[in-house]
Design a protein around this motif. Structure first.
Motif, PDB file in Angstrom:
ATOM      1  N   THR A   1      14.342   5.047  53.614  1.00 32.92           N
ATOM      2  CA  THR A   1      13.966   6.290  52.955  1.00 32.92           C
ATOM      3  C   THR A   1      13.502   7.319  53.972  1.00 32.92           C
ATOM      4  O   THR A   1      13.897   8.487  53.914  1.00 32.92           O
ATOM      5  N   GLY A   2      12.672   6.903  54.923  1.00 27.37           N
ATOM      6  CA  GLY A   2      12.224   7.821  55.971  1.00 27.37           C
ATOM      7  C   GLY A   2      13.394   8.427  56.720  1.00 27.37           C
ATOM      8  O   GLY A   2      13.439   9.636  56.973  1.00 27.37           O
TER       9      GLY A   2
ATOM     10  N   LYS B   1      21.115   7.333  38.338  1.00 32.04           N
ATOM     11  CA  LYS B   1      20.252   7.586  37.179  1.00 32.04           C
ATOM     12  C   LYS B   1      19.006   8.376  37.586  1.00 32.04           C
ATOM     13  O   LYS B   1      18.592   9.318  36.897  1.00 32.04           O
ATOM     14  N   ASN B   2      18.409   8.014  38.738  1.00 32.70           N
ATOM     15  CA  ASN B   2      17.207   8.716  39.196  1.00 32.70           C
ATOM     16  C   ASN B   2      17.513  10.135  39.673  1.00 32.70           C
ATOM     17  O   ASN B   2      16.647  11.005  39.625  1.00 32.70           O
ATOM     18  N   THR B   3      18.748  10.385  40.069  1.00 32.78           N
ATOM     19  CA  THR B   3      19.146  11.751  40.424  1.00 32.78           C
ATOM     20  C   THR B   3      19.118  12.630  39.181  1.00 32.78           C
ATOM     21  O   THR B   3      18.640  13.772  39.231  1.00 32.78           O
TER      22      THR B   3
ATOM     23  N   VAL C   1      13.263   5.887  45.458  1.00 32.54           N
ATOM     24  CA  VAL C   1      13.222   6.871  44.371  1.00 32.54           C
ATOM     25  C   VAL C   1      12.895   8.271  44.903  1.00 32.54           C
ATOM     26  O   VAL C   1      13.263   9.281  44.295  1.00 32.54           O
ATOM     27  N   ALA C   2      12.275   8.366  46.065  1.00 29.14           N
ATOM     28  CA  ALA C   2      11.944   9.670  46.650  1.00 29.14           C
ATOM     29  C   ALA C   2      13.184  10.460  47.045  1.00 29.14           C
ATOM     30  O   ALA C   2      13.178  11.692  47.027  1.00 29.14           O
ATOM     31  N   VAL C   3      14.244   9.780  47.411  1.00 35.52           N
ATOM     32  CA  VAL C   3      15.423  10.451  47.979  1.00 35.52           C
ATOM     33  C   VAL C   3      16.006  11.510  47.050  1.00 35.52           C
ATOM     34  O   VAL C   3      16.139  12.674  47.454  1.00 35.52           O
ATOM     35  N   PRO C   4      16.354  11.197  45.800  1.00 32.82           N
ATOM     36  CA  PRO C   4      16.913  12.264  44.960  1.00 32.82           C
ATOM     37  C   PRO C   4      15.906  13.373  44.653  1.00 32.82           C
ATOM     38  O   PRO C   4      16.282  14.544  44.553  1.00 32.82           O
ATOM     39  N   PHE C   5      14.640  13.030  44.548  1.00 30.34           N
ATOM     40  CA  PHE C   5      13.627  14.052  44.298  1.00 30.34           C
ATOM     41  C   PHE C   5      13.509  15.004  45.483  1.00 30.34           C
ATOM     42  O   PHE C   5      13.342  16.212  45.308  1.00 30.34           O
TER      43      PHE C   5
END
Length: 149
Positions: A117-118, A63-65, A87-91
């Motif tokens: 995430t890092g 969904k966030n993608t 949430v940072a990953v798809p952005f």
């Protein structure tokens, strides 16, 4: 320069907010969870909501993608900055495809091992910032700028 700040509400969002001396005079928008702390902290800032929980949640990652694709296509930021979390990953990945510069700030409390995430965004970031010299053993190409606090 247009800046996109993306991160979970709570501590990750506070990390980004503490960079106010950097972002106060820039065109910007925020992507975070629609929670009371985010609404209160960001006040009149331009904010887009994303889905949570996002850590290890495949449904919300998908969904966030879609949120990332829509927001980044419309806003066209020059730079995307995040301190996590998922949430940072798809952005970051969609932002990279669209030509945005990517800056990731690893969290303060993770000294001798990576965050998920890092680990996921490290290969594609333009600048990867750590807050402890010890973190450079985990992220050798990182830049240590010291504590945000």
């Amino acid at each position: 320069m247009k800046v996109c700040f993306v991160g979970s509400s709570g501590g990750h969002l506070m990390h980004l907010y503490m960079l106010k001396r950097f972002w106060a005079d820039k065109e910007r928008f925020w992507v975070t969870f629609d929670k009371e702390d985010a609404r209160s902290l960001l006040g009149e800032e331009k904010m887009y909501s994303c889905y949570f929980p996002s850590n290890r949640n495949i449904k919300n990652l998908i969904k966030n993608t879609f949120v990332a694709a829509k927001v980044l296509k419309n806003e066209k930021p020059d730079v995307i900055i995040s301190s996590g979390a998922a949430v940072a990953v798809p952005f970051f990945y969609i932002g990279k495809l669209l030509g945005a510069k990517l800056i990731y700030i690893e969290v303060f409390d993770r000294i001798d091992k990576s965050t998920l995430t890092g680990k996921l965004v490290y290969p594609i970031t333009d600048k990867f910032i750590v807050q402890w010299e010890e973190q450079k053993t985990v992220y050798p190409k990182a830049i240590n700028l010291g504590s945000i606090f």
